[in-house]
Design a protein around this motif. Structure first.
Motif, PDB file in Angstrom:
ATOM      1  N   THR A 157      42.811  51.439  56.428  1.00  9.74           N
ATOM      2  CA  THR A 157      43.714  50.513  55.773  1.00  9.74           C
ATOM      3  C   THR A 157      45.108  51.112  55.871  1.00  9.74           C
ATOM      4  OG1 THR A 157      44.027  49.137  53.788  1.00  9.74           O
ATOM      5  CG2 THR A 157      43.521  51.464  53.434  1.00  9.74           C
ATOM      6  N   ARG A 158      46.130  50.302  55.637  1.00 10.25           N
ATOM      7  CA  ARG A 158      47.501  50.785  55.800  1.00 10.25           C
ATOM      8  C   ARG A 158      48.317  50.473  54.563  1.00 10.25           C
ATOM      9  NH1 ARG A 158      49.849  48.608  61.063  1.00 10.25           N
ATOM     10  NH2 ARG A 158      50.041  46.692  59.833  1.00 10.25           N
ATOM     11  N   GLY A 159      49.095  51.456  54.104  1.00  3.50           N
ATOM     12  CA  GLY A 159      49.931  51.281  52.932  1.00  3.50           C
ATOM     13  C   GLY A 159      51.230  50.576  53.264  1.00  3.50           C
ATOM     14  N   ALA A 160      51.996  50.239  52.218  1.00  3.75           N
ATOM     15  CA  ALA A 160      53.272  49.565  52.402  1.00  3.75           C
ATOM     16  C   ALA A 160      54.271  50.439  53.150  1.00  3.75           C
ATOM     17  CB  ALA A 160      53.835  49.166  51.041  1.00  3.75           C
ATOM     18  N   ASP A 219      47.789  44.978  45.082  1.00  2.00           N
ATOM     19  CA  ASP A 219      48.985  45.578  44.497  1.00  2.00           C
ATOM     20  C   ASP A 219      49.363  46.899  45.163  1.00  2.00           C
ATOM     21  OD1 ASP A 219      47.150  47.420  43.486  1.00  2.00           O
ATOM     22  OD2 ASP A 219      47.353  46.777  41.402  1.00  2.00           O
ATOM     23  N   GLY A 220      48.547  47.349  46.105  1.00  2.00           N
ATOM     24  CA  GLY A 220      48.858  48.563  46.848  1.00  2.00           C
ATOM     25  C   GLY A 220      48.650  49.855  46.090  1.00  2.00           C
ATOM     26  N   LYS A 221      48.007  49.798  44.917  1.00  2.00           N
ATOM     27  CA  LYS A 221      47.875  50.989  44.084  1.00  2.00           C
ATOM     28  C   LYS A 221      46.554  51.723  44.252  1.00  2.00           C
ATOM     29  CE  LYS A 221      50.991  49.279  40.475  1.00  2.00           C
ATOM     30  NZ  LYS A 221      51.123  48.934  39.041  1.00  2.00           N
ATOM     31  N   THR A 222      45.528  51.025  44.694  1.00  2.00           N
ATOM     32  CA  THR A 222      44.212  51.652  44.811  1.00  2.00           C
ATOM     33  C   THR A 222      43.567  51.299  46.141  1.00  2.00           C
ATOM     34  OG1 THR A 222      43.108  49.796  43.714  1.00  2.00           O
ATOM     35  CG2 THR A 222      43.809  51.630  42.319  1.00  2.00           C
ATOM     36  N   ILE A 223      42.604  52.108  46.514  1.00  2.00           N
ATOM     37  CA  ILE A 223      41.761  51.851  47.676  1.00  2.00           C
ATOM     38  C   ILE A 223      40.329  51.721  47.178  1.00  2.00           C
ATOM     39  CG2 ILE A 223      40.752  52.905  49.755  1.00  2.00           C
ATOM     40  CD1 ILE A 223      43.495  54.188  50.264  1.00  2.00           C
ATOM     41  N   ASN A 224      39.615  50.723  47.654  1.00  2.00           N
ATOM     42  CA  ASN A 224      38.182  50.623  47.423  1.00  2.00           C
ATOM     43  C   ASN A 224      37.468  51.166  48.651  1.00  2.00           C
ATOM     44  OD1 ASN A 224      38.030  47.522  45.480  1.00  2.00           O
ATOM     45  ND2 ASN A 224      38.440  49.612  44.863  1.00  2.00           N
ATOM     46  N   ALA A 225      36.593  52.143  48.459  1.00  2.00           N
ATOM     47  CA  ALA A 225      35.897  52.819  49.559  1.00  2.00           C
ATOM     48  C   ALA A 225      34.403  52.617  49.404  1.00  2.00           C
ATOM     49  CB  ALA A 225      36.241  54.306  49.569  1.00  2.00           C
ATOM     50  N   LEU A 226      33.795  51.912  50.353  1.00  2.00           N
ATOM     51  CA  LEU A 226      32.380  51.548  50.278  1.00  2.00           C
ATOM     52  C   LEU A 226      31.552  52.418  51.207  1.00  2.00           C
ATOM     53  CD1 LEU A 226      30.212  49.572  49.199  1.00  2.00           C
ATOM     54  CD2 LEU A 226      30.823  48.032  51.083  1.00  2.00           C
ATOM     55  N   PHE A 265      19.083  47.852  55.865  1.00  2.36           N
ATOM     56  CA  PHE A 265      20.323  47.315  56.415  1.00  2.36           C
ATOM     57  C   PHE A 265      21.485  48.267  56.143  1.00  2.36           C
ATOM     58  CE2 PHE A 265      18.766  42.623  55.915  1.00  2.36           C
ATOM     59  CZ  PHE A 265      17.837  42.838  56.918  1.00  2.36           C
ATOM     60  N   ALA A 266      22.672  47.901  56.639  1.00  2.00           N
ATOM     61  CA  ALA A 266      23.881  48.699  56.444  1.00  2.00           C
ATOM     62  C   ALA A 266      25.074  47.767  56.373  1.00  2.00           C
ATOM     63  CB  ALA A 266      24.063  49.696  57.589  1.00  2.00           C
ATOM     64  N   ILE A 267      26.198  48.293  55.896  1.00  3.87           N
ATOM     65  CA  ILE A 267      27.426  47.496  55.930  1.00  3.87           C
ATOM     66  C   ILE A 267      28.253  47.943  57.123  1.00  3.87           C
ATOM     67  CG2 ILE A 267      27.361  47.094  53.464  1.00  3.87           C
ATOM     68  CD1 ILE A 267      30.212  49.181  54.673  1.00  3.87           C
ATOM     69  N   GLY A 268      29.147  47.050  57.576  1.00  4.44           N
ATOM     70  CA  GLY A 268      29.959  47.357  58.746  1.00  4.44           C
ATOM     71  C   GLY A 268      31.435  47.488  58.460  1.00  4.44           C
ATOM     72  N   ASP A 269      31.936  46.791  57.442  1.00  7.14           N
ATOM     73  CA  ASP A 269      33.354  46.861  57.096  1.00  7.14           C
ATOM     74  C   ASP A 269      33.567  46.092  55.804  1.00  7.14           C
ATOM     75  OD1 ASP A 269      35.993  47.623  57.357  1.00  7.14           O
ATOM     76  OD2 ASP A 269      36.519  46.149  58.885  1.00  7.14           O
ATOM     77  N   ALA A 270      34.760  46.272  55.217  1.00  9.40           N
ATOM     78  CA  ALA A 270      35.117  45.552  53.997  1.00  9.40           C
ATOM     79  C   ALA A 270      36.621  45.344  53.969  1.00  9.40           C
ATOM     80  CB  ALA A 270      34.673  46.335  52.757  1.00  9.40           C
ATOM     81  N   ILE A 271      37.050  44.213  53.397  1.00 14.08           N
ATOM     82  CA  ILE A 271      38.482  43.965  53.216  1.00 14.08           C
ATOM     83  C   ILE A 271      38.688  43.173  51.934  1.00 14.08           C
ATOM     84  CG2 ILE A 271      38.515  41.825  54.581  1.00 14.08           C
ATOM     85  CD1 ILE A 271      41.303  42.828  55.619  1.00 14.08           C
ATOM     86  N   ALA A 272      39.758  43.511  51.219  1.00 10.97           N
ATOM     87  CA  ALA A 272      40.036  42.850  49.948  1.00 10.97           C
ATOM     88  C   ALA A 272      40.492  41.419  50.164  1.00 10.97           C
ATOM     89  CB  ALA A 272      41.113  43.626  49.180  1.00 10.97           C
ATOM     90  N   VAL A 273      39.984  40.516  49.305  1.00 12.80           N
ATOM     91  CA  VAL A 273      40.449  39.134  49.241  1.00 12.80           C
ATOM     92  C   VAL A 273      41.424  38.982  48.071  1.00 12.80           C
ATOM     93  CG1 VAL A 273      39.718  36.736  48.881  1.00 12.80           C
ATOM     94  CG2 VAL A 273      38.326  38.276  50.281  1.00 12.80           C
ATOM     95  N   ASP A 274      41.129  39.648  46.981  1.00 10.68           N
ATOM     96  CA  ASP A 274      42.024  39.740  45.832  1.00 10.68           C
ATOM     97  C   ASP A 274      41.610  40.979  45.051  1.00 10.68           C
ATOM     98  OD1 ASP A 274      39.763  38.928  44.267  1.00 10.68           O
ATOM     99  OD2 ASP A 274      40.335  36.823  44.465  1.00 10.68           O
ATOM    100  N   SER A 275      42.038  41.108  43.806  1.00  8.29           N
ATOM    101  CA  SER A 275      41.743  42.329  43.054  1.00  8.29           C
ATOM    102  C   SER A 275      40.276  42.469  42.688  1.00  8.29           C
ATOM    103  CB  SER A 275      42.592  42.376  41.776  1.00  8.29           C
ATOM    104  OG  SER A 275      42.331  41.245  40.962  1.00  8.29           O
ATOM    105  N   ARG A 390      49.370  38.068  48.384  1.00  7.57           N
ATOM    106  CA  ARG A 390      49.807  39.354  48.934  1.00  7.57           C
ATOM    107  C   ARG A 390      48.895  39.817  50.069  1.00  7.57           C
ATOM    108  NH1 ARG A 390      50.186  42.292  43.137  1.00  7.57           N
ATOM    109  NH2 ARG A 390      48.235  41.097  42.982  1.00  7.57           N
ATOM    110  N   VAL A 391      47.644  39.446  50.015  1.00  9.15           N
ATOM    111  CA  VAL A 391      46.726  39.774  51.109  1.00  9.15           C
ATOM    112  C   VAL A 391      47.098  38.984  52.355  1.00  9.15           C
ATOM    113  CG1 VAL A 391      44.333  39.600  51.892  1.00  9.15           C
ATOM    114  CG2 VAL A 391      44.827  40.413  49.582  1.00  9.15           C
ATOM    115  N   LEU A 392      47.438  37.722  52.174  1.00  8.32           N
ATOM    116  CA  LEU A 392      47.794  36.876  53.304  1.00  8.32           C
ATOM    117  C   LEU A 392      49.127  37.281  53.917  1.00  8.32           C
ATOM    118  CD1 LEU A 392      46.724  33.415  51.873  1.00  8.32           C
ATOM    119  CD2 LEU A 392      45.378  35.023  53.234  1.00  8.32           C
TER     120      LEU A 392
END
Length: 395
Positions: A157-160, A219-226, A265-275, A390-392
């Motif tokens: 992921t990339r920060g501001a 909001d750019g303050k946290t990262i969710n890591a799965l 099974f396994a997961i392949g990726d994740a991306i935020a839609v909102d908070s 903000r995601v869009l």
């Protein structure tokens, strides 16, 4: 055939949004539709780079004979959207294991899909390095260029500020790189969780089961890591989603649980839609005709059914995508039957992009006996995501 780097950038255009509709029920969403298809040929190499694949032997793999005179451009395991229609795609640890990837250089490749021609051009990129010796264990190379025997990057992921955060599977660690690919600080381990490759020992997570999906909050303050795998002692098939505070450069201790449809099974990726919500790729271990479960779910932290897990809504069955216009010359329905599908990003409120990790030269999900291309598809969802603006906007 070898493809060399293109010199121009190709702009990605996205169709206008439809009016908002009611969210689809979890039991059976309306069919999503293929809108674009492009690919980067499997045998695409970085011109003038270093040889690679020496540990693969000399016998042909899916018709391709290692080692390679240059670095292959493959293994796309994380994706970041740019404002000019290009994308930054990270290449993971190389050839699938720590032991065979010492001559694989970790890299961010900048790619540009041209959906009019069906081609994906590689228009630039950077190699990851640790010039200030932040990594506390010995690296393979004395010049501090990071290889697939050192770190296994699987998510980004990339920060501001334009810097990159990457999730690793060998620690698992979170790593922070500047815009030139230089590591900015020591890798941050996940407290209480260790992979077999972690120098600290006492693993409680399976090999290659670390941070497969990371995403920045709106909001750019946290990262969710799965995590990709289940930590020992947790309920089989549950994966920990871990919150990381950017200001404190530390995990906050706040976690949620994502339930796989099957423990295998396994997961392949994740991306935020909102908070609260994320898109998550979930997959089985099959490819081609053996592929049975390749899906994108909308997962919600609010746990409205109070079962202690993220609520899940199926939004795309990647083995059953409508393609009435035969986009890319592909069949209707279109199938994305790859063993590892590891890239998802949001293009607009109803359109997502999906890429596969082709595991060059080992995977052959599209055509048996031939190495998979790096395929880049866009999909129009049956319903709007109602994503955080903000995601869009994020580029």
């Amino acid at each position: 055939m070898r493809r060399t780097l293109a010199v121009g950038l190709t702009l990605l255009t996205v169709t206008a949004l439809a009016a908002p509709t009611t969210a689809a029920p979890a039991s059976g969403p309306r069919q999503a539709t293929l809108t674009n298809f492009a690919f980067l040929p499997a045998e695409t190499y970085l011109p003038g780079s270093e040889p690679s694949g020496a540990a693969l032997g000399t016998a042909p793999i899916n018709g391709v004979t290692p080692p390679f005179a240059d670095q292959p451009i493959q293994g796309f395991s994380g994706l970041v959207r740019n404002s000019d229609g290009t994308f930054d795609a990270i290449s993971d640890n190389g050839y699938g294991a720590k032991a065979n990837s010492a001559d694989w250089l970790l890299r961010i490749n900048r790619i540009a899909p041209d959906f009019k021609t069906g081609a994906v051009d590689v228009v630039g990129g950077i190699t990851l390095t640790d010039p200030n010796s932040h990594i506390p264990f010995p690296l393979t190379r004395p010049d501090r260029v990071i290889t697939g025997a050192d770190i296994d990057i699987e998510s980004v992921t990339r920060g501001a500020d334009g810097t990159y955060w990457m999730g690793d599977e060998f620690g698992p660690y979170l790593l922070h790189f500047d815009r030139a690919g230089r590591l900015m600080a020591p890798p941050v381990p996940l407290p209480g969780v260790r992979s077999p490759e972690n120098p600290a020992g006492n693993p409680n997570l399976g090999g290659s089961k670390g941070f497969e999906g990371i995403t920045l909050s709106p909001d750019g303050k946290t990262i969710n890591a799965l995590l990709e795998g289940t930590v020992a002692g947790d309920t089989p098939g549950t994966l920990r989603l871990n919150e990381f505070g950017i200001a404190g450069n530390a995990f906050t201790g706040r976690t949620w649980k994502y339930q796989l449809e099957d423990p295998g099974f396994a997961i392949g990726d994740a991306i935020a839609v909102d908070s609260n919500r994320l898109l998550i790729i979930e997959r089985d271990n099959g490819q081609g005709a053996d592929a049975k479960h390749k899906r994108v779910y909308l997962a919600d932290k609010r746990d409205r059914n109070n079962d202690g897990k993220l609520d899940k809504t199926l939004v795309v069955d990647l083995l059953n995508i409508a393609n009435p216009k035969n986009v890319g010359g592909q069949a209707n329905p279109f199938k994305f039957p790859f063993i590892t599908i590891e890239d998802v990003t949001i293009l607009d409120d109803r359109t997502i992009a999906i890429l596969n990790d082709n595991n060059f030269p080992s995977s052959s999900g599209r055509t048996p006996g031939k190495p998979d291309n790096n395929e880049f598809i866009t999909i129009r969802l049956a319903d709007n995501l109602h994503a955080d603006p903000r995601v869009l906007r994020r580029r």
